[in-house]
Design an enzyme around this catalytic site. Sequence first.
Site, mmCIF file in Angstrom:
data_model
loop_
_atom_site.group_PDB
_atom_site.id
_atom_site.type_symbol
_atom_site.label_atom_id
_atom_site.label_comp_id
_atom_site.label_asym_id
_atom_site.label_seq_id
_atom_site.Cartn_x
_atom_site.Cartn_y
_atom_site.Cartn_z
ATOM 1 N N ASN B 69 0.850 -1.195 0.000
ATOM 2 C CA ASN B 69 0.000 0.000 0.000
ATOM 3 C C ASN B 69 0.879 1.234 0.000
ATOM 4 O OD1 ASN B 69 -0.319 1.901 2.541
ATOM 5 N ND2 ASN B 69 0.168 -0.140 3.342
ATOM 6 N N CYS B 131 6.534 4.787 8.898
ATOM 7 C CA CYS B 131 5.729 4.778 7.671
ATOM 8 C C CYS B 131 6.655 4.935 6.464
ATOM 9 C CB CYS B 131 4.701 5.898 7.671
ATOM 10 S SG CYS B 131 3.742 5.912 6.147
HETATM 11 C C1 LIG Z 1 -3.587 0.029 4.075
HETATM 12 C C2 LIG Z 1 -2.628 0.124 5.232
HETATM 13 C C3 LIG Z 1 -2.459 1.347 5.898
HETATM 14 C C4 LIG Z 1 -1.575 1.456 6.964
HETATM 15 N N1 LIG Z 1 -1.455 2.647 7.625
HETATM 16 C C5 LIG Z 1 -0.656 2.744 8.720
HETATM 17 C C6 LIG Z 1 -0.588 3.942 9.492
HETATM 18 O O1 LIG Z 1 -1.281 4.934 9.205
HETATM 19 N N2 LIG Z 1 0.248 3.979 10.565
HETATM 20 C C7 LIG Z 1 0.990 2.878 10.928
HETATM 21 O O2 LIG Z 1 1.722 2.957 11.915
HETATM 22 N N3 LIG Z 1 0.936 1.731 10.241
HETATM 23 C C8 LIG Z 1 0.129 1.629 9.141
HETATM 24 N N4 LIG Z 1 0.056 0.445 8.453
HETATM 25 C C9 LIG Z 1 0.869 -0.702 8.890
HETATM 26 C C10 LIG Z 1 0.069 -1.669 9.754
HETATM 27 O O3 LIG Z 1 -0.406 -1.043 10.933
HETATM 28 C C11 LIG Z 1 0.914 -2.900 10.116
HETATM 29 O O4 LIG Z 1 2.034 -2.474 10.865
HETATM 30 C C12 LIG Z 1 1.421 -3.648 8.901
HETATM 31 O O5 LIG Z 1 0.432 -3.679 7.902
HETATM 32 C C13 LIG Z 1 1.860 -5.077 9.215
HETATM 33 O O6 LIG Z 1 0.831 -5.847 9.782
HETATM 34 P P1 LIG Z 1 -0.154 -6.800 8.933
HETATM 35 O O7 LIG Z 1 0.685 -7.707 8.100
HETATM 36 O O8 LIG Z 1 -0.999 -7.490 9.947
HETATM 37 O O9 LIG Z 1 -0.972 -5.880 8.070
HETATM 38 C C14 LIG Z 1 -0.821 0.314 7.371
HETATM 39 C C15 LIG Z 1 -0.992 -0.901 6.704
HETATM 40 C C16 LIG Z 1 -1.886 -1.020 5.655
HETATM 41 C C17 LIG Z 1 -2.048 -2.339 4.971
#
Ligand SMILES: Cc1cc2nc3c(=O)[nH]c(=O)nc-3n(C[C@H](O)[C@H](O)[C@H](O)COP(=O)(O)O)c2cc1C
Lengths: 260, 305
Positions: B69, B131
């Site tokens: 993303n 980020c």
């Molecule tokens: C669409 C999307 C938006 C995200 N936005 C943020 C954000 O605003 N701040 C943040 O700290 N992490 C953000 N993340 C990261 C997630 O919080 C998480 O750390 C990361 O996706 C890994 O975990 P997962 O594999 O369970 O998704 C985002 C992830 C995705 C997929």
Amino acid sequence: MKDEYSARLISNRKLNEESSILTFFCPDIAVAAKPGQFVNISCSNLLKRPFGICSADPESGLFSIGVREVGEGTREIREFLPDRRVDVLGPLGNTFPIDDADRLIFVGGGTGVYPLFFALSQAVKRSIPAISVCGFRCVGDTCMIDEFRNCSDRFLVSTDNGDMGIHGNVLDALSGISDSELNQSTIITVGPEIMMKNVAEWAFDRGLPCFVSLERRMACGIGMCLVCTCKIKKVGSDDQFENKRCCADGPVFDAREVLW
Amino acid sequence: MVSIHTDVGSVSLASPLIIASGTCNFGRELSEYISFDRIGGICSKGLTLAPRAGNEGCRVAETPSGMLNSVGLQNPGVDYFIANDLAFMASLNTRVIVNVAGHCADDYIEMASRLNQHTDQIDAIELNLSCPNVKEGCMIIGSSPSQIRELVSNVRSVTSVPLWVKLTPNVTSIAQTALAAQEGGADAVVAINTLLGMAIDIRTRRPVLRNNTGGLSGPAIKPVALRMVNECYRVLDIPVIGCGGISNETDVLEFMIAGASAVEIGTSVLIHPTIPLQIAGNLEEYAEKNRIELSDIVGTLELWG
Ligand SMILES: Cc1cc2nc3c(=O)[nH]c(=O)nc-3n(C[C@H](O)[C@H](O)[C@H](O)COP(=O)(O)O)c2cc1C
Ligand SMILES: Cc1cc2nc3c(=O)[nH]c(=O)nc-3n(C[C@H](O)[C@H](O)[C@H](O)COP(=O)(O)OP(=O)(O)OC[C@H]3O[C@@H](n4cnc5c(N)ncnc54)[C@H](O)[C@@H]3O)c2cc1C
Ligand code: FES
């Protein structure tokens, strides 16, 4: 509470080389669905695939979608066999403003004809006069022609190569509609973005309200992740925009608000 | 009755399951699918001092067992959040974690002091130093142990709210950045945010994402996240919160064994909004069947010698 449903595939019917209609049994979705909304369908890939709802019948609990094969997910979905259980989120998104219209003109291209057919069915139920215009690349590409012809007060079809109906695109077909037929009409268009943009300009020139259904790559489909945004003009401004979510704030937008 | 309750320092959670930042916006949509009483907490979308429109064009690409993303921190700004979204999050009957991201160190300090006026509604502030989708701040600060240490200690001085530091995996040694967060005064670290990646369309010979690169999440990153959680756990005294690719109760248990006191779930909530409740149920069953308190398994990993 909303839920993720396990819908049972009832039938999978081939329309042409690339496209099929899939009908599912899922009363929760069939009862709630309104024209313009979509469902998010799971396949073997990680992300679900969004499809406009083509029909929904609260009595039988059935709803259908039309699928054109463009990649891995749609190839797999077209091969789903009846009785298979499929995880589905829906109905999602907002709706076409059909009930407020005096007369309707539906303009569809490609896979846009599927959600438009649901809208047309609703117009027929409400006894709202409706003209339908559908554009395809060639005759082998056409789908739902009989359904549209049977339900519309007037039906026009165009093909890019002229092997069926009007030779040209939907704008060429629209030019065959008289001013008296256009009077008081609301235009609803779904299809490739360039087509919708042209139809919106055509409607604007004639002072007719026009609504479009935008397509974006999605992940959640329910407004949580902000990957599907479209540029929508801020009220009273021509160049200032906000990023709105196609899945939750749309997919239907007033064409005047869209920053193409 | 055994319990799946767990603590992250002074913050007690109904379960180890926290909804990750950016994958539930401010909770409104998710609250139509699940109730939160068995959910440990919910992280807000990453907030910035001023509102941000986010990145242009295509923001998502599906990849094997994962997704990229490049949202680019689209958010309404911290003041709008406080006025319009915080009370809603606080009404959800779960812990509220506010994720903040800055262009520079001062942004984080300013946001933390504004949030400090609302300590009754906020259980933790998550400093997003990770980020990958914005050009300034965030991951740049989060790649430098000395900048992390300084930033965390400056934020620490303006707020009494527990501070969680969300770490980036895009570094050579996450143990070092984690230690820097602890030295700065963090109450916990969150590992990991997304891995920087790219997807290419061979027809156009261009990146699929308009931003060229994006953050990789989902099951594809789970092994990386597990390894990093364990590396953090082994050097830290403060709790570690695991995150990356979690999609079922086995994943949660693996992260807890590796050293996570709690976990955040992101991508799999996007795909199955009801999954947190299913996982909570399955964890309860697991705890019941094995007659254990879940918190007892944290860090029980025995490495091969
Ligand atoms: C669409 C999307 C938006 C995200 N936005 C943020 C954000 O605003 N701040 C943040 O700290 N992490 C953000 N993340 C990261 C997630 O919080 C998480 O750390 C990361 O996706 C890994 O975990 P997962 O594999 O369970 O998704 C985002 C992830 C995705 C997929
Ligand atoms: C609101 C909405 C309604 C739609 N209605 C229909 C419909 O009624 N009938 C129909 O055949 N198609 C419809 N589409 C398009 C359909 O979702 C895509 O063709 C499909 O997702 C492609 O998946 P794939 O795996 O075959 O393609 P791939 O290219 O392999 O997919 C890769 C990724 O890109 C996404 N993607 C690719 N093309 C599109 C696209 N055009 N729009 C959105 N996401 C895309 C996929 O979902 C997937 O995440 C609609 C899309 C949206 C957003
Ligand atoms: S697809 Fe997640 S917000 Fe639209």
